[in-house]
Motif scaffolding. Structure first.
Motif, PDB file in Angstrom:
ATOM      1  N   TYR A   1       0.807  -1.225   0.000  1.00 48.01           N
ATOM      2  CA  TYR A   1       0.000   0.000   0.000  1.00 48.01           C
ATOM      3  C   TYR A   1       0.838   1.272   0.000  1.00 48.01           C
ATOM      4  CZ  TYR A   1      -3.174  -3.637   1.506  1.00 48.01           C
ATOM      5  OH  TYR A   1      -3.889  -4.817   1.581  1.00 48.01           O
ATOM      6  N   LEU A   2       2.176   1.124   0.029  1.00 45.66           N
ATOM      7  CA  LEU A   2       3.077   2.273  -0.028  1.00 45.66           C
ATOM      8  C   LEU A   2       4.177   1.961  -1.043  1.00 45.66           C
ATOM      9  CD1 LEU A   2       3.924   5.049   0.971  1.00 45.66           C
ATOM     10  CD2 LEU A   2       5.180   3.941   2.846  1.00 45.66           C
ATOM     11  N   THR A   3       4.020   2.523  -2.248  1.00 43.34           N
ATOM     12  CA  THR A   3       4.926   2.208  -3.346  1.00 43.34           C
ATOM     13  C   THR A   3       5.386   3.499  -4.018  1.00 43.34           C
ATOM     14  OG1 THR A   3       3.121   2.044  -4.969  1.00 43.34           O
ATOM     15  CG2 THR A   3       3.704   0.033  -3.750  1.00 43.34           C
ATOM     16  N   GLY A   4       6.265   3.350  -5.013  1.00 41.95           N
ATOM     17  CA  GLY A   4       6.728   4.519  -5.741  1.00 41.95           C
ATOM     18  C   GLY A   4       7.808   4.164  -6.729  1.00 41.95           C
ATOM     19  N   ASN A   5       8.422   5.211  -7.289  1.00 47.39           N
ATOM     20  CA  ASN A   5       9.461   5.044  -8.296  1.00 47.39           C
ATOM     21  C   ASN A   5      10.611   6.008  -8.024  1.00 47.39           C
ATOM     22  OD1 ASN A   5       8.070   3.258 -10.540  1.00 47.39           O
ATOM     23  ND2 ASN A   5       6.570   4.808  -9.953  1.00 47.39           N
ATOM     24  N   LEU A   6      11.802   5.519  -8.205  1.00 50.54           N
ATOM     25  CA  LEU A   6      13.005   6.340  -8.223  1.00 50.54           C
ATOM     26  C   LEU A   6      13.672   6.073  -9.567  1.00 50.54           C
ATOM     27  CD1 LEU A   6      15.074   8.204  -6.826  1.00 50.54           C
ATOM     28  CD2 LEU A   6      16.163   6.142  -5.921  1.00 50.54           C
ATOM     29  N   SER A   7      13.778   7.089 -10.429  1.00 52.47           N
ATOM     30  CA  SER A   7      14.227   6.837 -11.795  1.00 52.47           C
ATOM     31  C   SER A   7      15.153   7.944 -12.292  1.00 52.47           C
ATOM     32  CB  SER A   7      13.034   6.709 -12.736  1.00 52.47           C
ATOM     33  OG  SER A   7      12.306   7.921 -12.803  1.00 52.47           O
ATOM     34  N   SER A   8      15.950   7.590 -13.300  1.00 52.69           N
ATOM     35  CA  SER A   8      16.847   8.534 -13.958  1.00 52.69           C
ATOM     36  C   SER A   8      16.985   8.098 -15.407  1.00 52.69           C
ATOM     37  CB  SER A   8      18.216   8.528 -13.275  1.00 52.69           C
ATOM     38  OG  SER A   8      19.121   9.398 -13.927  1.00 52.69           O
ATOM     39  N   ASP A   9      17.025   9.059 -16.330  1.00 46.03           N
ATOM     40  CA  ASP A   9      17.186   8.690 -17.732  1.00 46.03           C
ATOM     41  C   ASP A   9      17.904   9.790 -18.504  1.00 46.03           C
ATOM     42  OD1 ASP A   9      15.157  10.462 -19.257  1.00 46.03           O
ATOM     43  OD2 ASP A   9      13.916   9.577 -17.695  1.00 46.03           O
ATOM     44  N   ARG A  10      18.430   9.404 -19.663  1.00 46.63           N
ATOM     45  CA  ARG A  10      19.148  10.312 -20.547  1.00 46.63           C
ATOM     46  C   ARG A  10      18.792   9.961 -21.980  1.00 46.63           C
ATOM     47  NH1 ARG A  10      24.082  10.812 -23.548  1.00 46.63           N
ATOM     48  NH2 ARG A  10      25.168  12.788 -23.179  1.00 46.63           N
ATOM     49  N   THR A  11      18.499  10.984 -22.820  1.00 47.81           N
ATOM     50  CA  THR A  11      18.194  10.764 -24.232  1.00 47.81           C
ATOM     51  C   THR A  11      19.011  11.722 -25.092  1.00 47.81           C
ATOM     52  OG1 THR A  11      16.371  12.360 -24.383  1.00 47.81           O
ATOM     53  CG2 THR A  11      15.822  10.134 -23.614  1.00 47.81           C
ATOM     54  N   GLU A  12      19.269  11.326 -26.340  1.00 50.59           N
ATOM     55  CA  GLU A  12      19.934  12.183 -27.319  1.00 50.59           C
ATOM     56  C   GLU A  12      19.222  12.044 -28.661  1.00 50.59           C
ATOM     57  OE1 GLU A  12      24.520  12.907 -26.828  1.00 50.59           O
ATOM     58  OE2 GLU A  12      24.140  10.749 -26.722  1.00 50.59           O
ATOM     59  N   SER A  13      19.007  13.161 -29.345  1.00 50.08           N
ATOM     60  CA  SER A  13      18.341  13.128 -30.651  1.00 50.08           C
ATOM     61  C   SER A  13      18.724  14.356 -31.454  1.00 50.08           C
ATOM     62  CB  SER A  13      16.813  13.057 -30.492  1.00 50.08           C
ATOM     63  OG  SER A  13      16.332  14.198 -29.819  1.00 50.08           O
ATOM     64  N   LEU A  14      18.563  14.262 -32.776  1.00 48.38           N
ATOM     65  CA  LEU A  14      18.787  15.399 -33.657  1.00 48.38           C
ATOM     66  C   LEU A  14      17.578  16.317 -33.594  1.00 48.38           C
ATOM     67  CD1 LEU A  14      20.741  16.528 -35.901  1.00 48.38           C
ATOM     68  CD2 LEU A  14      19.241  15.365 -37.539  1.00 48.38           C
ATOM     69  N   ASN A  15      17.800  17.611 -33.402  1.00 47.97           N
ATOM     70  CA  ASN A  15      16.692  18.554 -33.357  1.00 47.97           C
ATOM     71  C   ASN A  15      15.904  18.526 -34.666  1.00 47.97           C
ATOM     72  OD1 ASN A  15      16.094  20.435 -31.031  1.00 47.97           O
ATOM     73  ND2 ASN A  15      18.328  20.514 -31.037  1.00 47.97           N
ATOM     74  N   ASN A  16      14.599  18.611 -34.544  1.00 45.60           N
ATOM     75  CA  ASN A  16      13.708  18.538 -35.689  1.00 45.60           C
ATOM     76  C   ASN A  16      13.858  19.788 -36.558  1.00 45.60           C
ATOM     77  OD1 ASN A  16      11.417  18.441 -37.405  1.00 45.60           O
ATOM     78  ND2 ASN A  16      10.339  17.202 -35.900  1.00 45.60           N
ATOM     79  N   PHE A  17      14.091  19.585 -37.869  1.00 45.55           N
ATOM     80  CA  PHE A  17      14.278  20.719 -38.764  1.00 45.55           C
ATOM     81  C   PHE A  17      12.973  21.442 -39.092  1.00 45.55           C
ATOM     82  CE2 PHE A  17      18.329  18.574 -39.643  1.00 45.55           C
ATOM     83  CZ  PHE A  17      19.182  19.652 -39.540  1.00 45.55           C
ATOM     84  N   GLN A  18      11.853  20.975 -38.567  1.00 44.71           N
ATOM     85  CA  GLN A  18      10.632  21.760 -38.713  1.00 44.71           C
ATOM     86  C   GLN A  18      10.754  23.088 -37.978  1.00 44.71           C
ATOM     87  OE1 GLN A  18       6.823  19.793 -38.240  1.00 44.71           O
ATOM     88  NE2 GLN A  18       7.791  17.796 -38.419  1.00 44.71           N
ATOM     89  N   ASP A  19      11.495  23.104 -36.861  1.00 39.93           N
ATOM     90  CA  ASP A  19      11.663  24.330 -36.088  1.00 39.93           C
ATOM     91  C   ASP A  19      13.094  24.853 -36.102  1.00 39.93           C
ATOM     92  OD1 ASP A  19       8.993  24.701 -35.220  1.00 39.93           O
ATOM     93  OD2 ASP A  19       9.258  23.156 -33.694  1.00 39.93           O
TER      94      ASP A  19
END
Length: 391
Positions: free
Chosen positions: A110-128
């Motif tokens: 009855y007492l739960t949760g999340n501890l998380s970390s993440d990293r992403t990399e991508s090319l910026n969209n040329f629409q903007d």
């Protein structure tokens, strides 16, 4: 030479999605007929130094995945390295290193949760992003801790803190580098039928970085209130929705402030056991700082059917229309541009899993934009094939 079918059979014998440790690798080959999203009347030699509008993009990736349950605790870790290679415009080549770490913790059921970390990399969209001779890689990092406590019956008390950081490898003032700290608290009720409703309050404090002039404010505070509803209508349909109000205030330049209603509603219908149709309407507010605007409002309507043809073969389609308005007061005494964009997107894709460890896929995509600034109009078509091994 080892027969390829024998190799794939051997990998299939080793692959198991329930394993603690897995290795995943794959390749994707994509043809894009307008890689920079430019209008048809633009001379590409003045845009990017070559006459070709198209490109062949090869993407290869490999990674490891860890997933382990210890009593009430679950630990997950993913790491992927991806190489992007362009045939014509090889200055866009880059390698991405991405990870996801998560501890799905529980002190009691009855007492739960999340501890998380993440990293992403991508090319910026040329629409903007409109600098066609520079590679602009967007890197994001986030850390989050949240709690879900069920003190009585179907009620859930929710709370969390998070940190988010975005960095561009090139200056991109419209969607600038920024970091943001957030806290949230909320309440959710889950009905015996599986339906749920909730409300959440969020407070955010952020800082923009690498701004090009003093007409763009660095520090801001943001407050958000939202309500969610996930309602089971019948055994074959349900509604999922979120409605909220966002208010952002800048520390020094009040003419950059903005606020408004945002949200989405989706109707999920399963007319048969193997066919699903999702219809969605949404509104998004996002920062977009120029000398004539401070934010955007985008309304989107989308229909996404998917068909599970067999246990190994599935087909997905998607069609969407969007209207994007660029809002906010202009600065430097410039006249309001009142830019508006209308976009459309169509896609068709398939996924085939001939063996448990092997997934093959393909897609056809079309996207287009019509803008009140005609130089920003574009039409784009792409096709891709992919293969993935999981063992």
């Amino acid at each position: 030479m080892l027969n390829i079918s024998v190799l794939l059979f051997s990998l299939d014998a080793l692959a198991d999605e329930l394993d603690t440790f897995n290795i995943v690798a794959g390749v994707n080959q994509q043809y894009d007929d307008n890689v920079f999203r430019v209008s048809s009347d633009r001379d590409m030699r003045t845009v990017a130094g070559r006459k070709e509008r198209w490109d062949n993009i090869t993407t290869g990736f490999a990674g490891v995945r860890f997933d382990k349950q210890y009593s009430l605790q679950r630990f997950k870790a993913d790491y992927t390295r991806t190489a992007y290679r362009y045939q014509n415009y090889d200055f866009l080549d880059f390698d991405a290193n991405e990870y996801k770490l998560a501890w799905l913790w529980a002190l009691t059921p009855y007492l739960t949760g999340n501890l998380s970390s993440d990293r992403t990399e991508s090319l910026n969209n040329f629409q903007d992003y409109r600098d066609y001779r520079a590679t602009n890689i967007r890197t994001t990092r986030s850390h989050r801790f949240d709690i879900d406590w069920t003190p009585h019956g179907n009620w859930h008390l929710l709370a969390g803190i998070s940190y988010f950081d975005l960095r561009n490898s090139q200056v991109f003032n419209e969607q600038s580098d920024y970091s943001q700290d957030s806290v949230n608290a909320g309440l959710k009720y889950v009905f015996p039928s599986g339906s749920a409703m909730g409300v959440m309050l969020l407070g955010k404090k952020g800082e923009n970085n690498n701004l090009i002039s003093n007409f763009f404010d660095a520090n801001f505070d943001e407050r958000e209130t939202n309500a969610t509803l996930d309602w089971v209508l019948t055994g074959k349909s349900r509604i999922s929705s979120k409605l909220g109000y966002l208010d952002r205030e800048y520390e020094n330049l009040s003419n950059r402030d903005y606020s408004g209603v945002f949200g989405n509603i989706s109707y999920i219908w399963l007319p048969t056991a193997k066919l699903q149709i999702v219809t969605t309407a949404s509104r998004e507010l996002a920062s977009f700082q120029t000398f004539t605007s401070s934010y955007t409002v985008m309304d989107t309507f989308a229909v996404s059917p998917s068909w599970l043809i067999s246990d190994k073969l599935s087909l997905q389609m998607s069609a969407s229309l969007s209207d994007r308005r660029f809002e906010g007061n202009s600065v430097l005494g410039l006249p309001d541009i009142n830019r508006k964009d209308r976009g459309k997107a169509l896609s068709l894709s398939f996924s085939w899993k001939p063996w448990r460890s092997v997934t093959l896929g393909g897609s056809l995509q079309h996207s287009a934009r019509e803008s009140t600034e005609s130089s920003l109009d574009f039409s784009d078509n792409s096709a891709s094939l992919s293969a993935q091994l999981f063992f």
